[in-house]
Motif scaffolding. Structure first.
Motif, PDB file in Angstrom:
ATOM      1  N   PHE A  33       0.783  -1.132  -0.118  1.00 49.71           N
ATOM      2  CA  PHE A  33       0.066   0.201  -0.133  1.00 49.71           C
ATOM      3  C   PHE A  33       1.019   1.255   0.042  1.00 49.71           C
ATOM      4  O   PHE A  33       2.035   1.216   0.689  1.00 49.71           O
ATOM      5  CB  PHE A  33      -0.960  -0.131   1.281  1.00 49.71           C
ATOM      6  N   TYR A  35       0.301   5.271   1.157  1.00 46.64           N
ATOM      7  CA  TYR A  35      -0.395   6.374   1.587  1.00 46.64           C
ATOM      8  C   TYR A  35       0.190   7.582   1.624  1.00 46.64           C
ATOM      9  O   TYR A  35       1.471   7.723   1.725  1.00 46.64           O
ATOM     10  CB  TYR A  35      -0.662   5.858   3.211  1.00 46.64           C
ATOM     11  N   GLN A  37       0.140  11.118   4.102  1.00 51.35           N
ATOM     12  CA  GLN A  37      -0.454  11.549   5.384  1.00 51.35           C
ATOM     13  C   GLN A  37      -0.074  13.237   5.460  1.00 51.35           C
ATOM     14  O   GLN A  37       0.938  13.960   5.360  1.00 51.35           O
ATOM     15  CB  GLN A  37       0.407  11.004   6.630  1.00 51.35           C
ATOM     16  N   MET A  40      -3.938  18.281   7.027  1.00 48.55           N
ATOM     17  CA  MET A  40      -5.303  18.664   6.812  1.00 48.55           C
ATOM     18  C   MET A  40      -6.431  17.449   6.213  1.00 48.55           C
ATOM     19  O   MET A  40      -7.412  17.394   6.932  1.00 48.55           O
ATOM     20  CB  MET A  40      -5.064  19.543   5.664  1.00 48.55           C
ATOM     21  N   ARG A  41      -5.611  16.373   5.794  1.00 47.90           N
ATOM     22  CA  ARG A  41      -6.645  15.530   5.338  1.00 47.90           C
ATOM     23  C   ARG A  41      -6.213  14.087   5.970  1.00 47.90           C
ATOM     24  O   ARG A  41      -6.709  12.971   5.630  1.00 47.90           O
ATOM     25  CB  ARG A  41      -6.295  15.048   3.930  1.00 47.90           C
ATOM     26  N   GLY A  42      -5.389  14.002   6.897  1.00 44.61           N
ATOM     27  CA  GLY A  42      -4.868  12.586   7.762  1.00 44.61           C
ATOM     28  C   GLY A  42      -4.377  11.554   6.563  1.00 44.61           C
ATOM     29  O   GLY A  42      -3.527  11.930   5.785  1.00 44.61           O
ATOM     30  N   LEU A  43      -4.316  10.486   6.887  1.00 46.52           N
ATOM     31  CA  LEU A  43      -3.991   9.380   6.018  1.00 46.52           C
ATOM     32  C   LEU A  43      -4.867   8.770   4.947  1.00 46.52           C
ATOM     33  O   LEU A  43      -5.996   8.468   5.279  1.00 46.52           O
ATOM     34  CB  LEU A  43      -3.699   8.188   7.087  1.00 46.52           C
ATOM     35  N   LEU A  45      -5.253   6.627   1.387  1.00 49.21           N
ATOM     36  CA  LEU A  45      -4.848   5.482   0.572  1.00 49.21           C
ATOM     37  C   LEU A  45      -4.768   5.957  -0.698  1.00 49.21           C
ATOM     38  O   LEU A  45      -5.705   6.550  -1.324  1.00 49.21           O
ATOM     39  CB  LEU A  45      -5.582   4.193   0.779  1.00 49.21           C
ATOM     40  N   PHE A  91       3.742   7.145   3.063  1.00 44.91           N
ATOM     41  CA  PHE A  91       4.003   5.861   3.621  1.00 44.91           C
ATOM     42  C   PHE A  91       3.863   4.790   2.887  1.00 44.91           C
ATOM     43  O   PHE A  91       2.907   4.503   1.840  1.00 44.91           O
ATOM     44  CB  PHE A  91       3.159   5.733   4.943  1.00 44.91           C
ATOM     45  N   PHE A  99       4.290  -0.705   8.498  1.00 46.10           N
ATOM     46  CA  PHE A  99       4.339   0.447   7.819  1.00 46.10           C
ATOM     47  C   PHE A  99       6.073   0.562   7.766  1.00 46.10           C
ATOM     48  O   PHE A  99       6.786   0.453   8.760  1.00 46.10           O
ATOM     49  CB  PHE A  99       3.700   1.463   8.361  1.00 46.10           C
ATOM     50  N   GLY A 100       6.329   1.418   6.868  1.00 44.11           N
ATOM     51  CA  GLY A 100       7.922   1.948   6.564  1.00 44.11           C
ATOM     52  C   GLY A 100       7.756   3.265   7.537  1.00 44.11           C
ATOM     53  O   GLY A 100       6.806   3.722   8.039  1.00 44.11           O
ATOM     54  N   GLN A 101       8.795   3.734   7.457  1.00 42.43           N
ATOM     55  CA  GLN A 101       9.450   4.926   8.185  1.00 42.43           C
ATOM     56  C   GLN A 101       8.571   6.238   7.462  1.00 42.43           C
ATOM     57  O   GLN A 101       8.591   7.064   8.207  1.00 42.43           O
ATOM     58  CB  GLN A 101      10.840   5.162   8.597  1.00 42.43           C
ATOM     59  N   ARG A 104       9.641  11.940   3.816  1.00 41.94           N
ATOM     60  CA  ARG A 104       8.798  13.316   4.130  1.00 41.94           C
ATOM     61  C   ARG A 104       9.190  14.370   3.024  1.00 41.94           C
ATOM     62  O   ARG A 104      10.449  14.496   2.556  1.00 41.94           O
ATOM     63  CB  ARG A 104       9.387  13.860   5.177  1.00 41.94           C
TER      64      ARG A 104
END
Lengths: 108, 117
Positions: A33, A35, A37, A40-43, A45, A91, A99-101, A104
């Motif tokens: 997956f 994702y 983050q 404003m919109r969170g996580l 997919l 992510f 999950f990976g780290q 950014r």
């Protein structure tokens, strides 16, 4: 196993440049997956693969975003051209639990 | 369509007190439910998962969650909070019968837990 490995950890790029994010999932996991983050919109997919095949890419925001999984051990998420609003933490997840780290991304 | 609501943006609790982080969900079928924790500048870590069976699910670090089908809730709990539990907590849901090969999770917005010494 080292877990899900993402690279780079941090990326700063100028608007209009191409950005490629990389992910190495856990060996033997069938699903992967991507994702995004933001505050404003969170996580959100973006896309997920099962057995290297994209199953649902409805979360990919625009045609500027593309993802590939050429084999079971590697996936990329590409943004071309990048825009400041793409700035977020991206992510990769292997299965539901790992999950990976994160990467950014800052687009200036 | 599936959705998750975490009604509290922030929860404050004193160290040693019990904590609860709330989550409600909506799916068309039966749910798989998850809790994750995220520490600053880190990825999400899996805490626990409800599939079927016992409504009380025990997970990592002393956390547990209770599935309540009638209230469509899956609240996260811990009997005695630690300062090190301070983090961002996410609830997620997946429809059990969402189709072959479908593993799409929908996440809540997250709840920031602060444990006060």
């Amino acid at each position: 196993d080292a877990g899900v490995i993402q690279s780079p950890r941090h990326e700063v790029t100028e608007m209009g440049q191409e950005v490629t994010l990389r992910c190495k999932p856990i060996s033997g996991h069938n699903s992967l997956f991507w994702y995004r983050q933001t505050m404003m919109r969170g996580l959100e997919l973006l896309i997920y693969f099962n057995n290297n095949v994209p199953i649902d890419d409805s979360g990919m925001p625009e045609d500027r975003f593309s993802a590939k999984m050429p084999n079971a051990s590697f996936s990329t998420l590409k943004i071309q051209p990048s825009e400041p609003r793409d700035s977020a933490v991206y992510f990769c997840a292997s299965g539901e639990a790992f999950f990976g780290q994160g990467t950014r991304l800052t687009v200036v | 369509a599936q959705s998750v609501a975490q009604p509290e943006d922030q929860v404050n609790v004193a160290e040693g007190n019990p904590l609860t982080v709330k989550c409600t969900y909506s799916v068309s079928g039966n749910p798989y439910l998850f809790w994750y924790v995220q520490y600053p500048n880190r990825g999400l870590q899996f805490l626990l998962k409800y599939i079927t069976g016992d409504n009380l699910v025990k997970g990592s670090y002393g956390f547990e969650a209770e599935f309540n089908k009638s209230q469509t809730s899956f609240h996260l709990k811990k009997p005695s909070a630690l300062v090190s539990d301070s983090a961002l907590y996410f609830c997620a849901v997946r429809d059990r019968y969402s189709g072959a090969g479908s593993y799409q999770l929908t996440f809540g917005k997250g709840t920031k837990l602060s444990v006060i010494p």
